[in-house]
Design a protein around this motif. Structure first.
Motif, PDB file in Angstrom:
ATOM      1  N   LEU A  31     -37.984 -24.042  -5.553  1.00 31.92           N
ATOM      2  CA  LEU A  31     -36.947 -23.787  -4.399  1.00 31.92           C
ATOM      3  C   LEU A  31     -37.540 -23.609  -3.139  1.00 31.92           C
ATOM      4  CD1 LEU A  31     -34.444 -21.692  -6.566  1.00 31.92           C
ATOM      5  CD2 LEU A  31     -34.003 -24.120  -5.947  1.00 31.92           C
ATOM      6  N   ALA A  32     -38.414 -22.476  -2.850  1.00 28.97           N
ATOM      7  CA  ALA A  32     -39.153 -22.333  -1.639  1.00 28.97           C
ATOM      8  C   ALA A  32     -39.772 -23.343  -0.914  1.00 28.97           C
ATOM      9  CB  ALA A  32     -40.053 -21.008  -1.854  1.00 28.97           C
ATOM     10  N   GLY A  33     -40.241 -24.479  -1.652  1.00 27.37           N
ATOM     11  CA  GLY A  33     -40.678 -25.551  -1.137  1.00 27.37           C
ATOM     12  C   GLY A  33     -39.685 -26.552  -0.443  1.00 27.37           C
ATOM     13  N   SER A  34     -38.339 -26.473  -1.090  1.00 25.63           N
ATOM     14  CA  SER A  34     -37.321 -27.232  -0.696  1.00 25.63           C
ATOM     15  C   SER A  34     -36.641 -26.721   0.475  1.00 25.63           C
ATOM     16  CB  SER A  34     -36.118 -27.550  -1.702  1.00 25.63           C
ATOM     17  OG  SER A  34     -35.238 -28.138  -1.227  1.00 25.63           O
ATOM     18  N   ILE A  35     -36.577 -25.422   0.511  1.00 27.95           N
ATOM     19  CA  ILE A  35     -35.837 -24.600   1.501  1.00 27.95           C
ATOM     20  C   ILE A  35     -36.786 -24.443   2.618  1.00 27.95           C
ATOM     21  CG2 ILE A  35     -34.638 -22.472   2.077  1.00 27.95           C
ATOM     22  CD1 ILE A  35     -34.159 -22.251  -0.900  1.00 27.95           C
ATOM     23  N   ASN A  36     -37.928 -24.310   2.570  1.00 26.92           N
ATOM     24  CA  ASN A  36     -39.101 -24.224   3.383  1.00 26.92           C
ATOM     25  C   ASN A  36     -39.188 -22.592   3.879  1.00 26.92           C
ATOM     26  OD1 ASN A  36     -41.508 -24.996   4.712  1.00 26.92           O
ATOM     27  ND2 ASN A  36     -40.420 -25.863   6.583  1.00 26.92           N
ATOM     28  N   VAL A  37     -38.916 -21.950   2.954  1.00 25.77           N
ATOM     29  CA  VAL A  37     -39.125 -20.457   3.116  1.00 25.77           C
ATOM     30  C   VAL A  37     -39.997 -19.541   2.411  1.00 25.77           C
ATOM     31  CG1 VAL A  37     -36.948 -20.278   4.118  1.00 25.77           C
ATOM     32  CG2 VAL A  37     -37.142 -19.837   1.578  1.00 25.77           C
ATOM     33  N   ASN A  38     -40.356 -18.459   2.426  1.00 24.64           N
ATOM     34  CA  ASN A  38     -41.334 -17.534   1.504  1.00 24.64           C
ATOM     35  C   ASN A  38     -40.448 -17.697   0.146  1.00 24.64           C
ATOM     36  OD1 ASN A  38     -42.382 -15.267   0.068  1.00 24.64           O
ATOM     37  ND2 ASN A  38     -43.905 -15.359   1.936  1.00 24.64           N
ATOM     38  N   PRO A  39     -41.134 -17.684  -1.030  1.00 25.61           N
ATOM     39  CA  PRO A  39     -40.702 -17.586  -2.304  1.00 25.61           C
ATOM     40  C   PRO A  39     -40.141 -16.213  -2.454  1.00 25.61           C
ATOM     41  CG  PRO A  39     -42.704 -18.492  -2.594  1.00 25.61           C
ATOM     42  CD  PRO A  39     -42.704 -18.118  -0.969  1.00 25.61           C
ATOM     43  N   VAL A  40     -40.411 -15.051  -1.744  1.00 18.89           N
ATOM     44  CA  VAL A  40     -39.976 -13.896  -1.986  1.00 18.89           C
ATOM     45  C   VAL A  40     -38.495 -13.698  -1.357  1.00 18.89           C
ATOM     46  CG1 VAL A  40     -40.068 -11.468  -1.098  1.00 18.89           C
ATOM     47  CG2 VAL A  40     -42.066 -12.587  -1.759  1.00 18.89           C
ATOM     48  N   ILE A  41     -38.023 -14.552  -0.339  1.00 18.63           N
ATOM     49  CA  ILE A  41     -36.755 -14.803   0.132  1.00 18.63           C
ATOM     50  C   ILE A  41     -35.935 -15.369  -0.933  1.00 18.63           C
ATOM     51  CG2 ILE A  41     -35.479 -15.929   1.896  1.00 18.63           C
ATOM     52  CD1 ILE A  41     -37.657 -15.615   3.794  1.00 18.63           C
ATOM     53  N   VAL A  42     -36.439 -16.352  -1.563  1.00 17.91           N
ATOM     54  CA  VAL A  42     -35.589 -17.043  -2.737  1.00 17.91           C
ATOM     55  C   VAL A  42     -35.607 -15.904  -3.961  1.00 17.91           C
ATOM     56  CG1 VAL A  42     -35.681 -18.857  -4.468  1.00 17.91           C
ATOM     57  CG2 VAL A  42     -36.613 -19.372  -2.068  1.00 17.91           C
ATOM     58  N   ARG A  43     -36.672 -15.499  -4.131  1.00 15.62           N
ATOM     59  CA  ARG A  43     -36.247 -14.490  -5.221  1.00 15.62           C
ATOM     60  C   ARG A  43     -35.348 -13.430  -5.007  1.00 15.62           C
ATOM     61  NH1 ARG A  43     -41.903 -15.842  -6.162  1.00 15.62           N
ATOM     62  NH2 ARG A  43     -42.676 -14.169  -4.847  1.00 15.62           N
ATOM     63  N   ASN A  44     -35.237 -12.875  -3.953  1.00  8.90           N
ATOM     64  CA  ASN A  44     -34.280 -11.901  -3.214  1.00  8.90           C
ATOM     65  C   ASN A  44     -33.017 -12.293  -3.288  1.00  8.90           C
ATOM     66  OD1 ASN A  44     -36.161  -9.758  -2.893  1.00  8.90           O
ATOM     67  ND2 ASN A  44     -36.224 -10.282  -0.641  1.00  8.90           N
ATOM     68  N   ILE A  45     -32.606 -13.740  -2.994  1.00 14.77           N
ATOM     69  CA  ILE A  45     -31.184 -14.228  -3.073  1.00 14.77           C
ATOM     70  C   ILE A  45     -30.898 -14.599  -4.402  1.00 14.77           C
ATOM     71  CG2 ILE A  45     -29.922 -16.283  -2.171  1.00 14.77           C
ATOM     72  CD1 ILE A  45     -31.348 -15.871   0.384  1.00 14.77           C
ATOM     73  N   LEU A  46     -31.890 -15.074  -5.112  1.00 11.02           N
ATOM     74  CA  LEU A  46     -31.851 -15.377  -6.513  1.00 11.02           C
ATOM     75  C   LEU A  46     -31.246 -14.177  -7.535  1.00 11.02           C
ATOM     76  CD1 LEU A  46     -34.522 -17.700  -7.766  1.00 11.02           C
ATOM     77  CD2 LEU A  46     -32.000 -18.115  -7.780  1.00 11.02           C
ATOM     78  N   GLY A  47     -31.925 -12.828  -7.105  1.00  7.06           N
ATOM     79  CA  GLY A  47     -31.361 -11.640  -7.605  1.00  7.06           C
ATOM     80  C   GLY A  47     -29.929 -11.464  -7.117  1.00  7.06           C
ATOM     81  N   LEU A  48     -29.622 -11.630  -5.882  1.00  8.87           N
ATOM     82  CA  LEU A  48     -27.918 -11.363  -5.638  1.00  8.87           C
ATOM     83  C   LEU A  48     -27.215 -12.186  -6.228  1.00  8.87           C
ATOM     84  CD1 LEU A  48     -28.775 -11.135  -1.816  1.00  8.87           C
ATOM     85  CD2 LEU A  48     -28.247  -9.045  -3.317  1.00  8.87           C
ATOM     86  N   LEU A  49     -27.598 -13.622  -6.442  1.00  3.78           N
ATOM     87  CA  LEU A  49     -26.843 -14.457  -7.096  1.00  3.78           C
ATOM     88  C   LEU A  49     -26.724 -14.082  -8.756  1.00  3.78           C
ATOM     89  CD1 LEU A  49     -27.913 -17.827  -5.447  1.00  3.78           C
ATOM     90  CD2 LEU A  49     -26.048 -16.559  -5.045  1.00  3.78           C
TER      91      LEU A  49
END
Length: 137
Positions: A31-49
């Motif tokens: 997901l981070a590769g598609s969004i072009n952000v750090n995977p930590v940001i993705v993990r944080n948002i996945l946690g909220l979702l």
């Protein structure tokens, strides 16, 4: 005025989960590769979702509900920390005629603006966004 990017990142995540579910293991790195952000940001948002019951995380991410059941309002409420769009300054001067009345003048109008935005977000489903994205691919 600018809101955080959490809503758009979360929506990007959900689109990827649904569109790529049959072809890839949808991980935070993917997901981070598609969004072009750090995977930590993705993990944080996945946690909220996940906390909101929108996604499940088991050896990759998947939707916990049908895309027809997930609205942009659901996503917004899951990822945005503030419930109110507008924040009033703390202590308007009660000795000033404007300061004394500014809440009375603006509060209901700002509430109506937020309600209009939420009503519009509630009309948009993930299913609609997936369909539009696939049409553009």
């Amino acid at each position: 005025m600018q809101f955080s990017s959490r809503l758009t990142i979360a929506t990007h995540i959900l689109l990827c989960i649904e569109i790529f579910k049959d072809d890839y293991k949808v991980t935070s790195n993917f997901l981070a590769g598609s969004i072009n952000v750090n995977p930590v940001i993705v993990r944080n948002i996945l946690g909220l979702l996940s906390s909101a019951g929108i996604v499940e995380i088991k050896a990759g991410a998947s939707l916990a509900k049908s895309p027809d059941e997930i609205t942009m309002l659901d996503v917004f409420k899951a990822v945005e920390k503030e419930e109110a769009l507008f924040h009033f300054h703390e202590n308007p001067n009660a000795n000033c005629p404007v300061g004394r009345n500014v809440h009375c003048v603006l509060d209901s109008k700002l509430d109506n603006i937020q309600m209009a935005m939420e009503n519009e977000l509630a009309k948009i489903t993930l299913s609609q966004l997936v369909k539009e994205t696939k049409e553009k691919m």
